[in-house]
Design a protein around this motif. Structure first.
Motif, PDB file in Angstrom:
ATOM      1  N   GLU A  79      18.672   6.460 -73.827  1.00  0.00           N
ATOM      2  CA  GLU A  79      19.109   5.647 -74.965  1.00  0.00           C
ATOM      3  C   GLU A  79      20.339   4.811 -74.611  1.00  0.00           C
ATOM      4  O   GLU A  79      20.414   3.620 -74.948  1.00  0.00           O
ATOM      5  CB  GLU A  79      19.418   6.558 -76.151  1.00  0.00           C
ATOM      6  CG  GLU A  79      19.881   5.814 -77.386  1.00  0.00           C
ATOM      7  CD  GLU A  79      20.249   6.750 -78.519  1.00  0.00           C
ATOM      8  OE1 GLU A  79      20.735   6.268 -79.557  1.00  0.00           O
ATOM      9  OE2 GLU A  79      20.056   7.980 -78.355  1.00  0.00           O
ATOM     10  N   GLN A  80      21.300   5.429 -73.914  1.00  0.00           N
ATOM     11  CA  GLN A  80      22.514   4.696 -73.531  1.00  0.00           C
ATOM     12  C   GLN A  80      22.189   3.574 -72.547  1.00  0.00           C
ATOM     13  O   GLN A  80      22.734   2.470 -72.638  1.00  0.00           O
ATOM     14  CB  GLN A  80      23.527   5.664 -72.927  1.00  0.00           C
ATOM     15  CG  GLN A  80      24.113   6.641 -73.926  1.00  0.00           C
ATOM     16  CD  GLN A  80      24.933   7.735 -73.250  1.00  0.00           C
ATOM     17  OE1 GLN A  80      24.671   8.106 -72.103  1.00  0.00           O
ATOM     18  NE2 GLN A  80      25.907   8.262 -73.970  1.00  0.00           N
ATOM     19  N   ALA A  81      21.304   3.872 -71.567  1.00  0.00           N
ATOM     20  CA  ALA A  81      20.953   2.859 -70.575  1.00  0.00           C
ATOM     21  C   ALA A  81      20.251   1.669 -71.235  1.00  0.00           C
ATOM     22  O   ALA A  81      20.531   0.505 -70.914  1.00  0.00           O
ATOM     23  CB  ALA A  81      20.060   3.472 -69.501  1.00  0.00           C
ATOM     24  N   ARG A  82      19.328   1.940 -72.153  1.00  0.00           N
ATOM     25  CA  ARG A  82      18.636   0.851 -72.841  1.00  0.00           C
ATOM     26  C   ARG A  82      19.610   0.028 -73.678  1.00  0.00           C
ATOM     27  O   ARG A  82      19.487  -1.196 -73.778  1.00  0.00           O
ATOM     28  CB  ARG A  82      17.515   1.408 -73.712  1.00  0.00           C
ATOM     29  CG  ARG A  82      16.337   1.937 -72.917  1.00  0.00           C
ATOM     30  CD  ARG A  82      15.227   2.464 -73.807  1.00  0.00           C
ATOM     31  NE  ARG A  82      14.145   2.996 -72.994  1.00  0.00           N
ATOM     32  CZ  ARG A  82      13.182   2.253 -72.439  1.00  0.00           C
ATOM     33  NH1 ARG A  82      13.176   0.941 -72.644  1.00  0.00           N
ATOM     34  NH2 ARG A  82      12.251   2.813 -71.697  1.00  0.00           N
ATOM     35  N   SER A  83      20.568   0.713 -74.279  1.00  0.00           N
ATOM     36  CA  SER A  83      21.575   0.002 -75.062  1.00  0.00           C
ATOM     37  C   SER A  83      22.364  -0.951 -74.178  1.00  0.00           C
ATOM     38  O   SER A  83      22.651  -2.093 -74.571  1.00  0.00           O
ATOM     39  CB  SER A  83      22.508   1.010 -75.732  1.00  0.00           C
ATOM     40  OG  SER A  83      23.567   0.356 -76.391  1.00  0.00           O
ATOM     41  N   MET A  84      22.685  -0.501 -72.961  1.00  0.00           N
ATOM     42  CA  MET A  84      23.442  -1.353 -72.044  1.00  0.00           C
ATOM     43  C   MET A  84      22.625  -2.575 -71.631  1.00  0.00           C
ATOM     44  O   MET A  84      23.133  -3.703 -71.596  1.00  0.00           O
ATOM     45  CB  MET A  84      23.847  -0.539 -70.814  1.00  0.00           C
ATOM     46  CG  MET A  84      24.687  -1.292 -69.805  1.00  0.00           C
ATOM     47  SD  MET A  84      25.212  -0.209 -68.460  1.00  0.00           S
ATOM     48  CE  MET A  84      26.212  -1.357 -67.513  1.00  0.00           C
ATOM     49  N   LEU A  85      21.344  -2.375 -71.317  1.00  0.00           N
ATOM     50  CA  LEU A  85      20.500  -3.493 -70.895  1.00  0.00           C
ATOM     51  C   LEU A  85      20.242  -4.458 -72.045  1.00  0.00           C
ATOM     52  O   LEU A  85      20.172  -5.678 -71.844  1.00  0.00           O
ATOM     53  CB  LEU A  85      19.183  -2.966 -70.332  1.00  0.00           C
ATOM     54  CG  LEU A  85      19.297  -2.145 -69.044  1.00  0.00           C
ATOM     55  CD1 LEU A  85      17.919  -1.628 -68.619  1.00  0.00           C
ATOM     56  CD2 LEU A  85      19.917  -2.964 -67.918  1.00  0.00           C
ATOM     57  N   ALA A  86      20.125  -3.914 -73.256  1.00  0.00           N
ATOM     58  CA  ALA A  86      19.925  -4.788 -74.405  1.00  0.00           C
ATOM     59  C   ALA A  86      21.159  -5.649 -74.644  1.00  0.00           C
ATOM     60  O   ALA A  86      21.056  -6.850 -74.940  1.00  0.00           O
ATOM     61  CB  ALA A  86      19.604  -3.958 -75.649  1.00  0.00           C
TER      62      ALA A  86
ATOM     63  N   LEU B  46      26.529   1.994 -62.308  1.00  0.00           N
ATOM     64  CA  LEU B  46      26.766   0.872 -61.396  1.00  0.00           C
ATOM     65  C   LEU B  46      25.487   0.053 -61.215  1.00  0.00           C
ATOM     66  O   LEU B  46      25.502  -1.177 -61.322  1.00  0.00           O
ATOM     67  CB  LEU B  46      27.268   1.364 -60.035  1.00  0.00           C
ATOM     68  CG  LEU B  46      27.399   0.263 -58.978  1.00  0.00           C
ATOM     69  CD1 LEU B  46      28.450  -0.748 -59.372  1.00  0.00           C
ATOM     70  CD2 LEU B  46      27.695   0.854 -57.610  1.00  0.00           C
ATOM     71  N   ALA B  47      24.371   0.738 -60.922  1.00  0.00           N
ATOM     72  CA  ALA B  47      23.117   0.011 -60.729  1.00  0.00           C
ATOM     73  C   ALA B  47      22.723  -0.726 -62.002  1.00  0.00           C
ATOM     74  O   ALA B  47      22.243  -1.861 -61.959  1.00  0.00           O
ATOM     75  CB  ALA B  47      22.014   0.984 -60.312  1.00  0.00           C
ATOM     76  N   LEU B  48      22.944  -0.089 -63.156  1.00  0.00           N
ATOM     77  CA  LEU B  48      22.639  -0.754 -64.422  1.00  0.00           C
ATOM     78  C   LEU B  48      23.524  -1.978 -64.631  1.00  0.00           C
ATOM     79  O   LEU B  48      23.062  -3.027 -65.072  1.00  0.00           O
ATOM     80  CB  LEU B  48      22.823   0.225 -65.584  1.00  0.00           C
ATOM     81  CG  LEU B  48      21.737   1.300 -65.746  1.00  0.00           C
ATOM     82  CD1 LEU B  48      22.221   2.398 -66.681  1.00  0.00           C
ATOM     83  CD2 LEU B  48      20.442   0.684 -66.257  1.00  0.00           C
ATOM     84  N   SER B  49      24.814  -1.848 -64.285  1.00  0.00           N
ATOM     85  CA  SER B  49      25.722  -2.982 -64.482  1.00  0.00           C
ATOM     86  C   SER B  49      25.392  -4.117 -63.527  1.00  0.00           C
ATOM     87  O   SER B  49      25.497  -5.295 -63.877  1.00  0.00           O
ATOM     88  CB  SER B  49      27.177  -2.543 -64.309  1.00  0.00           C
ATOM     89  OG  SER B  49      27.429  -2.124 -62.991  1.00  0.00           O
TER      90      SER B  49
ATOM     91  N   ALA C 276      17.302   2.236 -61.689  1.00  0.00           N
ATOM     92  CA  ALA C 276      18.695   2.648 -61.827  1.00  0.00           C
ATOM     93  C   ALA C 276      18.847   4.132 -62.106  1.00  0.00           C
ATOM     94  O   ALA C 276      19.864   4.732 -61.735  1.00  0.00           O
ATOM     95  CB  ALA C 276      19.365   1.839 -62.937  1.00  0.00           C
ATOM     96  N   GLY C 277      17.863   4.747 -62.770  1.00  0.00           N
ATOM     97  CA  GLY C 277      17.966   6.169 -63.046  1.00  0.00           C
ATOM     98  C   GLY C 277      19.178   6.561 -63.868  1.00  0.00           C
ATOM     99  O   GLY C 277      19.687   7.664 -63.745  1.00  0.00           O
ATOM    100  N   GLY C 278      19.688   5.676 -64.684  1.00  0.00           N
ATOM    101  CA  GLY C 278      20.853   5.987 -65.506  1.00  0.00           C
ATOM    102  C   GLY C 278      22.174   5.805 -64.795  1.00  0.00           C
ATOM    103  O   GLY C 278      23.238   6.085 -65.370  1.00  0.00           O
ATOM    104  N   ASN C 279      22.148   5.344 -63.537  1.00  0.00           N
ATOM    105  CA  ASN C 279      23.397   5.134 -62.808  1.00  0.00           C
ATOM    106  C   ASN C 279      24.111   3.902 -63.361  1.00  0.00           C
ATOM    107  O   ASN C 279      23.566   2.793 -63.313  1.00  0.00           O
ATOM    108  CB  ASN C 279      23.108   4.947 -61.314  1.00  0.00           C
ATOM    109  CG  ASN C 279      24.381   4.761 -60.507  1.00  0.00           C
ATOM    110  OD1 ASN C 279      24.956   3.676 -60.484  1.00  0.00           O
ATOM    111  ND2 ASN C 279      24.806   5.818 -59.838  1.00  0.00           N
TER     112      ASN C 279
END
Length: 664
Positions: free
Chosen positions: A153-160, A181-184, A176-179
């Motif tokens: 949920e947090q990762a999707r929120s960041m990408l959105a 740095l990779a998400l950013s 990214a697997g929730g990482n």
């Protein structure tokens, strides 16, 4: 900025709540917060958010970056004095794994002296030593948290929030697997950086593709050179960019680098995230290996220039940055640990240290060696370095780097068989002349790690190389090891085994050396850069000397122009150019001066001549002062200086091989 960080910040509610309770003065809240986790998990981002909370509470934090923390606890105390003196101060140390060796000292000696109401936050890749978390005295004071990846949920929120197209989010999340740095990185690259054919998989190749997509089309070749600097230098300042890219707009390049999302701004300059640095370096090396090595040479040249001009208090920092360039060298890997574990700091020898030093020498090398330690401690106490454990402050090791001027002292020859062997080798090869000297790392005694690569040998080696680079008239450098056969393999490619095996008491020692007149420090270092360090001999071939060594000798002669003793012993005196001169010193000076003046014959060389004259002949104390004297921007001045040196070296090389050029 704080508001923007707050809007973009995701998760970590527990850590924010506990820290908020501590800021509010809750007596049940922890005093020390320890956050750890792998690279890219969000430790630095969390610390920046906690710092914002501290400022909002009227408690501006003292912030340190562990990558730049001195190995000396006293320096750490000076930088954090407010934590000990001002009630309510908040101390934050990021990248704590780079100064983990401070941990025992922190728990035992530093943190218990905190001012009333103070708080401390440590963040690093490694967890705390178990004894602290288990210590009843710290049980209610220490809060340890291992950061975990973002939830789905947090990762999707960041990408959105980053406006990544919905159809791409699942594939990004699989990568990214929730990482964080990779998400950013994916968020910074945006939807345009994610092609529909991309197969997202958590591999180095994909991260490299992501980085390339993030950077986009590198605007110019100059921007790619700037990336090569940032990938190799420990930290990148605008001044460093200006020095190694003198033809370019360093300010514009620095601003571009600073805007890249994997760059961190520190008090020493820009520092790429570790994972991003290695990926970027590998990609740049693959794309343009020659340009990558060329940039490493430029960086080494600049660090050596700074090293030679730096005040004493900056020498060791610059030396560490110089050797960081060679961390991948296979030869140095046999000699150095590159580890900060068991960290030590060095101090000059004090009279009260002598008994401990003598006891160490006797326990490891015997009574005869201990008497020689006593002898040299009386004659050259300034040659000794005492190493203390950062965690306990106990003396754990010592070294002695002797400086022995020519001619040899008969008393030294009669007293110390190792020193006598060094002088005998010199006399049998290329004798040391009046005004020259030899340097010898005579003792290196660390009882717990006796003469094996350790943090002590790392520091002592760096010190020895720095002294060789800064010394005037150093003819030879020698190192002494008891296990001669083992060390002969380790130093292969860096030092020559002289074959001497002097005996002291019950032990024999191997003597290894380098003739700095034949192999200038610059040439010695460049062999590591070029990748030929493993099996290449230390000595160059017969006369004529190599072009690289000759160019370095010309630069050394110009640098020592106003120092009569250093000029008389410079490496250029051994070139064929000076072999048949009746008055080598004065005539060689005339040859150099004429070569510089001849540049004015060509309009393209007039500015180069002015730069050389201001730098070497007119008394300017530094290159910055020479640039001011000429009224030029430093980058423009450096371009003219580099051009002038290249032209003068080429003209003199022609004379070295074929004799003087006839004037037109």
């Amino acid at each position: 900025m704080s508001s923007a960080r707050g809007r973009a910040f995701i998760g970590r509610e527990e850590q924010l709540d506990r820290f908020g309770q501590a800021l509010a003065g809750d007596p049940q809240a922890p005093f020390a917060f320890y956050v750890f986790g792998p690279g890219g998990i969000g430790k630095s981002t969390l610390l920046r958010r906690l710092a914002d909370h501290a400022r909002a509470a009227g408690r501006p934090p003292v912030e340190l970056d562990g990558r730049f923390v001195s190995r000396d606890p006293a320096e750490f105390e000076r930088e954090t004095a407010r934590f000990l003196d001002v009630p309510g101060t908040v101390l934050m140390v990021d990248s704590f794994e780079h100064c983990q060796w401070l941990e025992g000292w922190l728990w035992h000696q530093f943190l218990p002296r905190a001012a009333d109401g103070a708080l401390v936050v440590l963040a690093g890749r490694l967890g705390p030593q178990p004894q602290w978390a288990a210590d009843p005295a710290w049980a209610g004071l220490l809060h340890v948290t291992e950061l975990e990846p973002f939830s789905d949920e947090q990762a999707r929120s960041m990408l959105a929030a980053a406006q990544i197209r919905p159809e791409l989010r699942d594939r990004v999340l699989r990568f990214a697997g929730g990482n964080p740095l990779a998400l950013s990185l994916a968020a910074a690259a945006g939807s345009e950086g994610c092609s529909t054919e991309e197969i997202w998989a958590p591999s180095a190749d994909v991260l490299r593709t992501l980085l390339v997509g993030l950077i986009g089309e590198v605007p110019t070749a100059a921007h790619r050179r700037a990336l090569e600097v940032a990938a190799q230098a420990y930290s990148t300042s605008e001044e460093l960019l200006s020095a190694v890219l003198p033809e370019q707009d360093a300010h514009q390049l620095f601003s571009w680098l600073r805007d890249l999302p994997f760059m961190e701004s520190t008090h020493q300059g820009l520092h790429p995230h570790d994972a991003a640095r290695e990926t970027l370096a590998a990609d740049l090396r693959w794309r343009a290996p020659n340009a990558f090595v060329t940039m490493r040479r430029r960086l080494a040249d600049e660090y050596l220039r700074i090293l030679r001009e730096a005040p004493q208090e900056r020498v060791w920092t610059v030396t560490d940055e110089l050797f960081y360039l060679f961390r991948e060298s296979e030869t140095l890997a046999r000699l150095r640990t590159w580890s900060r574990e068991g960290e030590v700091h060095d101090r000059p020898l004090r009279p009260e240290d002598l008994d401990v030093v003598l006891r160490m020498a006797q326990e490891t090398e015997g009574a005869a060696s201990a008497e020689l330690v006593r002898y040299w401690a009386q004659r050259q106490p300034e040659a000794f370095s005492i190493y203390r454990s950062v965690s306990t402050d106990n003396v754990v090791a010592f070294t002695a780097r002797l400086v022995l001027p020519a001619p040899a002292d008969p008393q030294d020859l009669a007293t110390d068989p190792v020193v006598a062997a060094a002088w005998a080798h010199s006399d049998a090869t290329v004798p040391v002349r009046a005004g020259e000297h030899i340097g010898i790392s005579r003792f290196s005694i660390y009882p717990e790690h006796y003469q094996v690569p350790s943090r002590v040998t790392d520091l002592s080696s760096s010190r020895a190389q720095a002294e060789s680079a800064r010394a005037h008239g150093r003819a030879y450098g020698f190192a002494v090891y008891q296990d001669a056969e083992t060390w002969a393999e380790r130093v292969k490619g860096t030092l020559v085994d002289t074959g001497a095996r002097p005996r002291v008491g019950e032990h024999t020692y191997g003597l290894f050396g380098v003739d700095w007149r034949e192999v200038p420090v610059e040439a010695w270092l460049m062999r590591f850069i070029s990748g030929t360090d493993a099996d290449a001999p230390v000595r160059p071939g017969p006369s004529p000397i190599s072009r690289t060594a000759f160019d370095q000798a010309v630069r050394e002669a110009l640098t020592n122009w106003r120092n009569a003793v250093a000029f008389a012993t410079c490496a250029l005196m051994h070139a064929r150019l000076a072999a048949d001169l009746d008055d080598p010193v004065e005539q060689l000076r005339a040859i150099l001066r004429q070569a510089v003046d001849d540049l004015a014959r060509d309009p393209r060389g007039a500015r180069a001549r002015e730069a050389l004259t201001a730098s070497y002949f007119s008394g300017a104390p530094t290159q910055e002062a020479a640039a001011r004297r000429l009224g030029l921007p430093f980058g423009t001045y450096r371009r003219h200086l580099r051009q002038g040196l290249d032209l003068v070296c080429a003209a003199l090389w022609h004379q070295e091989l074929q004799g003087p050029i006839e004037p037109p």
